[in-house]
Design a protein around this motif. Structure first.
Motif, PDB file in Angstrom:
ATOM      1  N   GLU A   1       3.814  -0.010  -4.175  1.00 28.95           N
ATOM      2  CA  GLU A   1       2.471   0.560  -4.358  1.00 28.95           C
ATOM      3  C   GLU A   1       2.270   1.052  -5.791  1.00 28.95           C
ATOM      4  OE1 GLU A   1       0.038   0.197  -2.388  1.00 28.95           O
ATOM      5  OE2 GLU A   1       1.302  -0.691  -0.852  1.00 28.95           O
TER       6      GLU A   1
ATOM      7  N   THR B   1      -9.884   0.173  -7.468  1.00 26.50           N
ATOM      8  CA  THR B   1      -8.800   1.112  -7.149  1.00 26.50           C
ATOM      9  C   THR B   1      -8.825   1.576  -5.689  1.00 26.50           C
ATOM     10  OG1 THR B   1     -10.211   2.823  -8.065  1.00 26.50           O
ATOM     11  CG2 THR B   1      -8.437   2.027  -9.486  1.00 26.50           C
ATOM     12  N   GLU B   2      -9.723   0.977  -4.868  1.00 23.62           N
ATOM     13  CA  GLU B   2      -9.823   1.464  -3.476  1.00 23.62           C
ATOM     14  C   GLU B   2      -8.499   1.309  -2.728  1.00 23.62           C
ATOM     15  OE1 GLU B   2     -12.322  -1.551  -3.922  1.00 23.62           O
ATOM     16  OE2 GLU B   2     -12.755  -0.043  -5.458  1.00 23.62           O
ATOM     17  N   ASN B   3      -7.772   0.229  -3.021  1.00 20.91           N
ATOM     18  CA  ASN B   3      -6.521  -0.016  -2.298  1.00 20.91           C
ATOM     19  C   ASN B   3      -5.292   0.418  -3.070  1.00 20.91           C
ATOM     20  OD1 ASN B   3      -7.745  -1.172  -0.094  1.00 20.91           O
ATOM     21  ND2 ASN B   3      -7.918  -3.152  -1.150  1.00 20.91           N
ATOM     22  N   THR B   4      -5.475   1.307  -4.015  1.00 17.88           N
ATOM     23  CA  THR B   4      -4.317   1.719  -4.808  1.00 17.88           C
ATOM     24  C   THR B   4      -3.977   3.183  -4.534  1.00 17.88           C
ATOM     25  OG1 THR B   4      -5.684   2.374  -6.678  1.00 17.88           O
ATOM     26  CG2 THR B   4      -4.816   0.138  -6.715  1.00 17.88           C
ATOM     27  N   GLN B   5      -2.687   3.482  -4.646  1.00 18.18           N
ATOM     28  CA  GLN B   5      -2.246   4.881  -4.572  1.00 18.18           C
ATOM     29  C   GLN B   5      -2.519   5.540  -5.918  1.00 18.18           C
ATOM     30  OE1 GLN B   5       1.979   5.131  -3.920  1.00 18.18           O
ATOM     31  NE2 GLN B   5       1.804   4.778  -1.715  1.00 18.18           N
TER      32      GLN B   5
ATOM     33  N   HIS C   1       0.728  -6.452  -0.973  1.00 20.67           N
ATOM     34  CA  HIS C   1      -0.526  -6.957  -1.551  1.00 20.67           C
ATOM     35  C   HIS C   1      -0.483  -8.457  -1.816  1.00 20.67           C
ATOM     36  CE1 HIS C   1      -2.104  -2.895  -2.049  1.00 20.67           C
ATOM     37  NE2 HIS C   1      -0.870  -2.568  -2.332  1.00 20.67           N
TER      38      HIS C   1
ATOM     39  N   HIS D   1       5.479  -7.414   3.645  1.00 19.23           N
ATOM     40  CA  HIS D   1       4.142  -6.826   3.711  1.00 19.23           C
ATOM     41  C   HIS D   1       3.800  -6.232   2.348  1.00 19.23           C
ATOM     42  CE1 HIS D   1       6.963  -3.571   4.675  1.00 19.23           C
ATOM     43  NE2 HIS D   1       6.077  -2.747   4.172  1.00 19.23           N
TER      44      HIS D   1
ATOM     45  N   THR E   1      -0.428  -0.238  -8.454  1.00 21.06           N
ATOM     46  CA  THR E   1      -1.408   0.627  -9.137  1.00 21.06           C
ATOM     47  C   THR E   1      -1.371   0.381 -10.641  1.00 21.06           C
ATOM     48  OG1 THR E   1      -1.198   2.341  -7.460  1.00 21.06           O
ATOM     49  CG2 THR E   1      -2.067   3.037  -9.581  1.00 21.06           C
TER      50      THR E   1
END
Ligand SMILES: Cc1cc2nc3c(=O)[nH]c(=O)nc-3n(C[C@H](O)[C@H](O)[C@H](O)COP(=O)(O)OP(=O)(O)OC[C@H]3O[C@@H](n4cnc5c(N)ncnc54)[C@H](O)[C@@H]3O)c2cc1C
Length: 547
Positions: free
Chosen positions: A374, A390-394, A190, A188, A378
């Motif tokens: 993650e 960057t919406e899906n980044t820590q 990206h 699992h 990033t």
């Protein structure tokens, strides 16, 4: 009847397989590592080795050798910057100096050393410590039952097959892990980020003037033609260029033209001519004379395995987590998988640990694997592919917290209330159970050693200068449980703490004590003296061993 028997079979004899073999040997466990290839890595690949890896290397007695080897290719300092091209403008500084701020946190340093230079050193040490490494041998089948695992091995030169019976198997068989697939363990994350290439080259002109006073190390390249990075050797005139994406990622109309695979697959059909164009554009000097020595194609991915274990089989390294190289996490994280697993296998095989200790491998390493995926993602998005958004980044976790601040939460740690999850800056963790034990220099025999030099093989109890009661209790508890336990009263045992910083660094009073696991992580601590220290220690050791 199997053709041979071995306590631990390791599938894969590259960075992580060899590290596992070396660490198992250090713990007195025999292993057989099988590797398809004829030898160790032929490409540099990993080059940035982080503090925790170097601490592990130091524990194996290899620090001086690795640092000396590193200097053959790289300077001891180096930064990570972003440029339009080597000849172009500097755009950003990600890391000013590789070892800035390291002193005080670790007795060692980060180094740049290529994987193809490091692996032979690990291999030699693994063999010295009793491991068998068999090249040109492929594991083609695995069959596990309650008592062990039977693997079928193919000798790739002779074309013959044989079987080996192992108590446990470590699959360090890389990002496409056949073992992971055989066990049906999914991934699992990206997914695929880009089809990338690495161009190995030598410049026939001096690139020094282009680098000017920029620290050598890693130069990210961002220009309308491509995104990627250079890793240059100390001459500045050779190394490699990674190209992740081609196309102007800053122009929405370009993104719109390639909605499914915007950064048109640079790897597909790559030719030497195309590689030369990309290399010259990254250097920023048309027609500069360069020799391309090799071109490797690979997939940048950010994925973590759904499980790190299945019965008696454990996934380690890229088999367990695959990250883009940004931040230099891939190999380093794999080395720490091996470090976490080796002592657990050793104590389980010796009958000292309870049945649950090996279960803590997944409990401790998978969250670190997921965090690392993650954080590498990033760094990939911010440094290479901002178009992903960057919406899906820590948010970025700082490098110290990532390298020596990740934390474990499992039955093999006696956590204290209020412990933070997953990571904590080493400045803050101060000996809190679940964290890597802090580094403090102590004096010994007229020289100095780090607290970290006391860890690595057995459990260690470190007591403050007024902790005599812990010493007596520790010997009794360890004897009763049949556990090897080294005990040090700081201020005694020939160990002095001239600066008086030991108790504070470990978060205890002078009468307190800390119990450190063989992997150098704090498993339990008593901040002050206790009424029944022997009972407390017995319970703590039982918990840490899952007994
Ligand atoms: C360009 C680039 C730069 C990188 N930079 C860094 C960096 O700076 N720092 C860092 O930490 N990481 C970096 N990495 C990542 C690093 O190279 C990997 O994380 C590391 O190689 C993983 O080691 P591994 O032993 O798990 O897997 P691998 O190195 O992939 O080794 C797996 C081995 O298993 C063998 N194998 C597979 N199946 C079988 C079988 N059935 N039987 C026998 N053998 C088998 C394969 O032949 C292979 O040798 C970089 C990667 C790339 C591509």
């Amino acid at each position: 009847m199997p053709d041979e028997e071995i306590p631990v079979l390791i599938i894969g004899g590259s960075l992580v397989g060899l590290t596992t073999a070396m660490l198992l040997g250090h713990h007195g466990v025999r292993s057989l590592s099988v590797e398809r290839h004829a030898g160790t890595a032929i490409h540099p690949r990993a080059g940035h080795f982080q503090l925790r890896t170097m601490e592990t290397i130091r524990q194996m007695g290899l620090e001086d050798r690795v640092r000396t080897k590193s200097l053959e290719t790289y300077s001891a300092t180096g930064g990570i910057v972003a440029v339009e091209s080597l000849a172009g403008r500097e755009l950003a500084t990600y890391v000013k100096e590789l070892n800035e701020g390291v002193e005080g946190f670790s007795p060692t340093v980060r180094v740049f050393i290529n994987q193809d230079a490091l692996e032979p050193i690990l291999r030699e040490r693994a063999i010295e410590l009793g491991a068998t490494v068999r090249n040109r041998t492929e594991a083609v089948d695995l069959d596990q039952d309650d008592d062990g695992v039977t693997a079928t091995l193919r000798d790739l030169d002779a074309g013959t097959e044989s079987t080996v019976r192992a108590q446990y198997v470590v699959a360090a068989d890389g990002n496409r892990s056949p073992t992971r697939a055989r066990l049906g363990i999914g991934m699992h994350g990206h997914g695929l980020l880009s089809h990338s290439i690495t161009i190995y080259f030598r410049a026939l002109a001096d690139l020094g003037p282009l680098l000017a006073d920029r620290n050598q190390g890693v130069h990210y390249v961002t220009n309308p033609l491509m995104r990627g990075f250079f890793r240059l050797d100390r001459s500045g005139n050779a190394g490699f260029l990674v190209v992740n994406l081609v196309g102007d990622t800053s122009r929405p109309e370009v993104i719109a033209a390639f909605p499914s695979a915007p950064w048109a697959n640079v790897a597909e059909g790559i030719t030497e001519q195309r590689a030369l164009e990309l290399l010259r554009a990254a250097i920023g000097v048309p027609d500069i004379p360069v020799v391309i020595e090799n071109i490797a194609t690979w997939r940048a991915e950010a994925n973590c395995a759904d499980r790190f274990a299945d019965g008696r089989v454990f996934l380690a390294g890229d088999a367990a987590h695959v990250v883009p190289p940004n931040g230099g996490y891939g190999g380093n994280t794999g080395v720490q998988d091996a470090h976490n697993l080796a002592w657990k296998l050793a104590l389980t095989l010796a009958g000292v640990a309870g049945p649950g200790l090996l279960d803590t491998y997944d409990a401790e390493r998978r969250p670190v694997g997921e965090l690392t995926v993650e954080q590498a993602f990033t760094r990939y998005v911010t440094r290479v592919a901002p178009y992903l958004g960057t919406e899906n980044t820590q948010p970025i976790v700082d490098d110290f917290s990532m390298e020596i601040g990740y934390r474990y939460d499992s039955p093999a740690i006696v956590l204290e209330p209020g412990s933070p999850p997953l990571h904590e800056h080493p400045r803050e963790s101060a000996g809190r159970p679940g964290a890597r034990a802090p580094h403090v220099f102590l004096q010994c025999d007229g020289g100095r050693l780090s607290t970290l030099d006391l860890f690595g093989r057995d459990f260690v109890l470190l007591a403050g200068p007024e902790g005599e009661a812990w010493r007596t209790a520790a010997s009794a508890a360890a004897k009763e449980l049949g556990v090897a336990l080294d005990v040090y009263l700081v201020g005694d045992n020939g160990l002095t703490d001239a600066g008086g910083s030991f108790p504070g660094a470990f978060g205890i009073s002078p009468s307190g004590a800390v119990l450190v696991r063989p992997d150098g992580f704090v498993g339990w601590r008593a901040v002050t003296a206790a009424d029944a220290p022997e009972d407390d220690l017995r319970q703590a050791l039982q918990a840490l061993l899952c007994r």
